[in-house]
Scaffold this motif. Structure first.
Motif, PDB file in Angstrom:
ATOM      1  N   THR A  91       7.149 -37.227  -0.094  1.00  0.00           N
ATOM      2  CA  THR A  91       7.563 -36.864   1.892  1.00  0.00           C
ATOM      3  C   THR A  91       5.932 -36.711   2.072  1.00  0.00           C
ATOM      4  N   ILE A  92       5.459 -36.504   3.034  1.00  0.00           N
ATOM      5  CA  ILE A  92       4.685 -36.669   3.731  1.00  0.00           C
ATOM      6  C   ILE A  92       4.058 -34.974   3.846  1.00  0.00           C
ATOM      7  N   SER A  93       3.401 -34.250   3.111  1.00  0.00           N
ATOM      8  CA  SER A  93       3.221 -32.810   3.113  1.00  0.00           C
ATOM      9  C   SER A  93       2.583 -32.408   4.812  1.00  0.00           C
ATOM     10  N   GLY A  94       2.950 -31.546   5.081  1.00  0.00           N
ATOM     11  CA  GLY A  94       2.884 -30.918   6.262  1.00  0.00           C
ATOM     12  C   GLY A  94       3.368 -30.871   7.235  1.00  0.00           C
ATOM     13  N   GLY A  95       4.539 -31.474   6.588  1.00  0.00           N
ATOM     14  CA  GLY A  95       5.133 -31.463   7.927  1.00  0.00           C
ATOM     15  C   GLY A  95       4.950 -31.762   9.276  1.00  0.00           C
ATOM     16  N   LEU A  96       4.641 -30.389  10.288  1.00  0.00           N
ATOM     17  CA  LEU A  96       4.621 -30.436  11.912  1.00  0.00           C
ATOM     18  C   LEU A  96       3.391 -30.306  12.518  1.00  0.00           C
ATOM     19  N   LYS A  97       3.060 -31.558  11.389  1.00  0.00           N
ATOM     20  CA  LYS A  97       1.000 -31.893  12.003  1.00  0.00           C
ATOM     21  C   LYS A  97       1.213 -32.178  13.266  1.00  0.00           C
ATOM     22  N   LYS A  98       0.288 -32.153  14.139  1.00  0.00           N
ATOM     23  CA  LYS A  98       0.125 -32.876  14.943  1.00  0.00           C
ATOM     24  C   LYS A  98       0.637 -34.163  14.883  1.00  0.00           C
ATOM     25  N   GLY A  99       0.776 -34.979  16.216  1.00  0.00           N
ATOM     26  CA  GLY A  99       1.365 -36.345  15.870  1.00  0.00           C
ATOM     27  C   GLY A  99       3.039 -36.759  15.257  1.00  0.00           C
ATOM     28  N   TYR A 100       3.160 -35.868  14.484  1.00  0.00           N
ATOM     29  CA  TYR A 100       4.768 -35.822  13.638  1.00  0.00           C
ATOM     30  C   TYR A 100       5.103 -35.838  14.265  1.00  0.00           C
ATOM     31  N   LEU A 101       5.161 -34.411  15.042  1.00  0.00           N
ATOM     32  CA  LEU A 101       6.786 -33.384  15.617  1.00  0.00           C
ATOM     33  C   LEU A 101       7.575 -34.518  16.848  1.00  0.00           C
ATOM     34  N   SER A 102       6.575 -35.136  17.358  1.00  0.00           N
ATOM     35  CA  SER A 102       7.196 -35.956  18.857  1.00  0.00           C
ATOM     36  C   SER A 102       7.763 -37.215  17.850  1.00  0.00           C
ATOM     37  N   MET A 103       6.889 -38.050  17.289  1.00  0.00           N
ATOM     38  CA  MET A 103       7.974 -38.816  16.463  1.00  0.00           C
ATOM     39  C   MET A 103       9.565 -38.489  15.370  1.00  0.00           C
ATOM     40  N   VAL A 104       9.058 -37.579  15.072  1.00  0.00           N
ATOM     41  CA  VAL A 104      10.521 -36.507  15.011  1.00  0.00           C
ATOM     42  C   VAL A 104      11.415 -36.443  16.001  1.00  0.00           C
ATOM     43  N   ILE A 105      10.776 -36.073  16.906  1.00  0.00           N
ATOM     44  CA  ILE A 105      11.784 -35.978  17.752  1.00  0.00           C
ATOM     45  C   ILE A 105      12.197 -37.080  18.116  1.00  0.00           C
ATOM     46  N   LEU A 106      11.162 -37.767  18.968  1.00  0.00           N
ATOM     47  CA  LEU A 106      11.636 -39.187  19.057  1.00  0.00           C
ATOM     48  C   LEU A 106      13.175 -40.055  18.318  1.00  0.00           C
ATOM     49  N   PHE A 107      12.387 -40.043  17.054  1.00  0.00           N
ATOM     50  CA  PHE A 107      12.890 -41.160  15.995  1.00  0.00           C
ATOM     51  C   PHE A 107      14.232 -40.550  15.695  1.00  0.00           C
ATOM     52  N   LEU A 108      14.953 -38.530  16.047  1.00  0.00           N
ATOM     53  CA  LEU A 108      16.174 -38.287  16.053  1.00  0.00           C
ATOM     54  C   LEU A 108      16.342 -38.357  16.686  1.00  0.00           C
ATOM     55  N   ALA A 109      16.330 -38.101  17.587  1.00  0.00           N
ATOM     56  CA  ALA A 109      17.444 -38.086  19.715  1.00  0.00           C
ATOM     57  C   ALA A 109      18.266 -38.603  19.536  1.00  0.00           C
ATOM     58  N   PRO A 110      17.710 -39.894  19.451  1.00  0.00           N
ATOM     59  CA  PRO A 110      19.229 -40.915  19.552  1.00  0.00           C
ATOM     60  C   PRO A 110      19.966 -40.873  19.118  1.00  0.00           C
ATOM     61  N   ALA A 111      20.025 -40.937  17.721  1.00  0.00           N
ATOM     62  CA  ALA A 111      21.274 -40.721  17.117  1.00  0.00           C
ATOM     63  C   ALA A 111      21.422 -39.196  17.147  1.00  0.00           C
ATOM     64  N   PHE A 112      21.408 -38.188  17.396  1.00  0.00           N
ATOM     65  CA  PHE A 112      21.614 -36.934  17.258  1.00  0.00           C
ATOM     66  C   PHE A 112      22.619 -36.729  18.219  1.00  0.00           C
ATOM     67  N   ILE A 113      22.061 -37.393  19.394  1.00  0.00           N
ATOM     68  CA  ILE A 113      22.483 -37.225  20.370  1.00  0.00           C
ATOM     69  C   ILE A 113      24.068 -37.484  20.601  1.00  0.00           C
ATOM     70  N   ILE A 114      24.062 -38.952  20.967  1.00  0.00           N
ATOM     71  CA  ILE A 114      25.450 -39.612  20.512  1.00  0.00           C
ATOM     72  C   ILE A 114      25.823 -38.879  19.574  1.00  0.00           C
ATOM     73  N   TYR A 115      25.916 -38.047  17.625  1.00  0.00           N
ATOM     74  CA  TYR A 115      26.775 -37.861  17.329  1.00  0.00           C
ATOM     75  C   TYR A 115      26.594 -36.643  17.908  1.00  0.00           C
TER      76      TYR A 115
END
Lengths: 278, 307
Positions: free
Chosen positions: B5-29
């Motif tokens: 895993t990439i350390s330091g998870g909530l570094k700038k730049g990662y948060l938006s990617m996490v949300i963007l990538f997870l959102a569709p699956a999460f919402i539908i689910y």
């Protein structure tokens, strides 16, 4: 003890051969019967056809609606698989590679869905779709298929993405890629086996899916192949046209057969990957 | 885990990617999977025909009625239990035999494996049609074989009430055994060669090796396979529903939990539309699966398994 062992494995081998021959034979038999006339079939189920009745296939394709069902299945399954991949691949990537708070919980939440039989949520789901007017539509069916395939697909892809080493991402970052670029340029190409396995698995299970298609489509020109084949069987009770029914079976099985012949090893390995990995 | 895993998870730049990538699956689910699942429990407390607005709150009335419903327990539930146990035992017995044989160095292992597995990917409706034809008593293949080898005395009306269930079970077993066999085989193949060779050199037969070495070591995988079987057996619907054309309501022999629930909710020729009641059945199915997973886990999982 040794003799018992020897006899058991000998008997077991015979049983295995018998089983496999039987399976092979029954499939060939269906294909042969699909080329007979009904009279030939009932006269002698074991005989060969006098003249190959390709008309059975023509009949089942056009007048029995199977071509429409085939088309529906192709469209529904294609769109479903594409959407499943689009939403699950990024999600699994992020769940497996980025260490954020709540990651473990979310991963568990997604994969726990595999233990929930879809019968539990079928009725409420039906009425949710009903209220937005998406029942009895193929688009609604696609949405349902996508939603219900999420747990297993994420489970499959999570397992795979976890095996990739992180040095690649770190190297990409050093080279100046943004995280999103890293995903698209490096990790996604590397994740191709997972994507392919997930596509194959979803294709197979959705192509053969019956219950949801039955519930979410009501007009027979919207039926997918499974439901259409079943409707064919029902109408056959009146017409007695078994050979056409067998022709229908051949039509339904052929895509599966082609995919399977080309990819059986990958299918088996992909399916057992989840079960066997500890 | 840490190294992947990439350390330091909530570094700038990662948060938006996490949300963007997870959102569709999460919402539908959440909307189309988790929420309906939870809603089931709520709906089961009502008497509701689904298409009207009025829902009568009857508390645990549905559950009480279900407990007393003979057609549910004596037919649907008992059939499902028979599938799980009788079907499961036979399926796994065969799967063990086949996977045991195939895990020794047999020629054509991949071919056999592929052929065994294939019935699991055939459309179940097609399987139902094929096997109902085999078992048909007038022109079915089974009876004609019995005629051919002189065992006409054994001919039966296989689709009689009472017998039809077993015919269905046979076709279910044919369809699924390969799947479980392949899982077991994958596990058996993981047993290190060294153990097997050592035993072989000491004079053990393949049979002994299988029973004393391979089997115990794949205990976890057997547990997984059994869990999968129980889940699939409870969910089993297509084969039973589409057997013999299903012109009207499937006969008792072809009714299991899933079929019963479907008929109660969406019906066939005579629609019943008892949504609250049907949802209750869905909850029972879920409970059966949950209990089964728990029991199987207790029996089969061992924590420290080192080769």
């Amino acid at each position: 003890m040794k003799i018992v062992g020897k006899i058991t494995s000998w008997l077991g081998k015979i049983f295995l051969y018998f089983w496999c021959i039987f399976s092979l034979f029954s499939l060939i038999w269906v294909a042969i019967s699909a080329l007979k006339t009904n009279r030939e079939l009932f006269g002698n189920p074991w005989g060969m056809a006098e003249k190959l009745q390709f008309s059975n296939f023509a009949k089942v394709w056009s007048s029995y609606n199977l071509s429409q069902n085939f088309y529906n299945s192709v469209v529904v399954v294609a769109f479903s698989v594409i959407f499943i991949l689009i939403i699950c691949t990024p999600a699994s990537y992020v769940l497996s590679r980025v260490n954020f708070r709540g990651r473990g919980f979310l991963s568990f939440l997604f994969t726990a869905g595999m233990g929930i039989p879809y019968q539990l949520l079928l009725i409420p789901l039906y009425f949710i779709m009903f209220r937005v007017g998406l029942t009895n539509t193929l688009g609604g069916l696609v949405i349902v298929y996508v939603a219900l395939s999420i747990p297993f697909t994420i489970f499959l892809m999570l397992g795979f993405f976890r095996t990739l080493p992180s040095v690649l991402e770190e190297a990409a970052l050093i080279d100046g890629c943004t995280p999103i670029q890293t995903f698209f340029r490096i990790m996604l190409p590397l994740g191709r086996p997972a994507v392919i396995t997930a596509s194959i698995f979803n294709f197979l299970s959705l192509w053969n899916e019956f219950l949801l298609a039955l519930v979410f489509t009501n007009d027979d020109w919207k039926f997918t192949l499974s439901v259409g084949l079943n409707a064919l069987q029902t109408s056959m009770q009146y017409t007695g046209d078994w050979v056409a029914l067998f022709a229908g079976i051949v039509v339904v099985i052929i895509p599966t057969l082609i995919v399977y012949l080309l990819l059986s090893r990958r299918i088996i390995e992909g399916l057992t990957l989840g079960a066997v990995k500890e | 885990m840490k190294s992947s895993t990439i350390s330091g998870g909530l570094k700038k730049g990662y948060l938006s990617m996490v949300i963007l990538f997870l959102a569709p699956a999460f919402i539908i689910y959440v909307i189309l999977f988790l929420f309906p699942s939870a809603q089931s429990f709520y709906i089961s407390l009502f008497d509701w025909s689904g298409f009207t607005e009025s829902m009568n709150f009857i508390g645990l009335g549905n559950f009480r009625e279900l407990f007393r419903d003979e057609s549910f327990w004596n037919v649907a539930f008992s059939n499902s239990m028979r599938i799980i146990f009788a079907g499961g035992i036979i399926t796994f017995a065969i799967a063990f035999i086949f996977s045991g044989i195939l895990s020794t160095r047999v020629k054509g292992k991949r071919f056999f494996r592929g052929l065994l597995f294939f019935p699991a990917v055939i459309n179940p409706v097609a399987v139902a049609i094929l096997w109902s034809f085999i078992f048909n008593n007038q022109w079915g293949l089974l009876n004609s074989i019995l005629d051919g080898i002189g065992l006409s005395a054994l001919k039966q009306v296989w689709t009689e009430p009472g017998k039809m269930f077993w015919a269905l079970l046979v076709s279910l077993i044919w369809m699924n055994t390969g799947y479980y066999c392949v899982i077991l085989l994958a596990g058996l193949d993981q047993v290190p060669e060294t153990h097997i060779e050592a035993a072989y050199l000491e004079g053990a037969s393949q049979f002994t090796i299988f029973m004393k070495i391979k089997l115990p070591l794949i205990r976890n995988i057997v547990g997984t396979a059994v869990t999968l079987w129980c889940i699939n057996a409870v969910k089993e619907f297509v084969l039973f529903f589409s057997w013999s054309g299903g012109i009207s309501v499937p006969p008792n022999d072809a009714t299991n939990l899933a079929v019963k629930m479907f008929i109660t909710a969406f019906g066939r020729r005579t629609t019943i539309f008892r949504m609250g009641y049907a949802t209750t059945m869905g909850i029972v199915m879920f409970a059966v699966i949950a209990i089964t997973i728990f029991i199987v886990d207790r029996i089969f999982r061992t924590k420290d398994l080192e080769y």
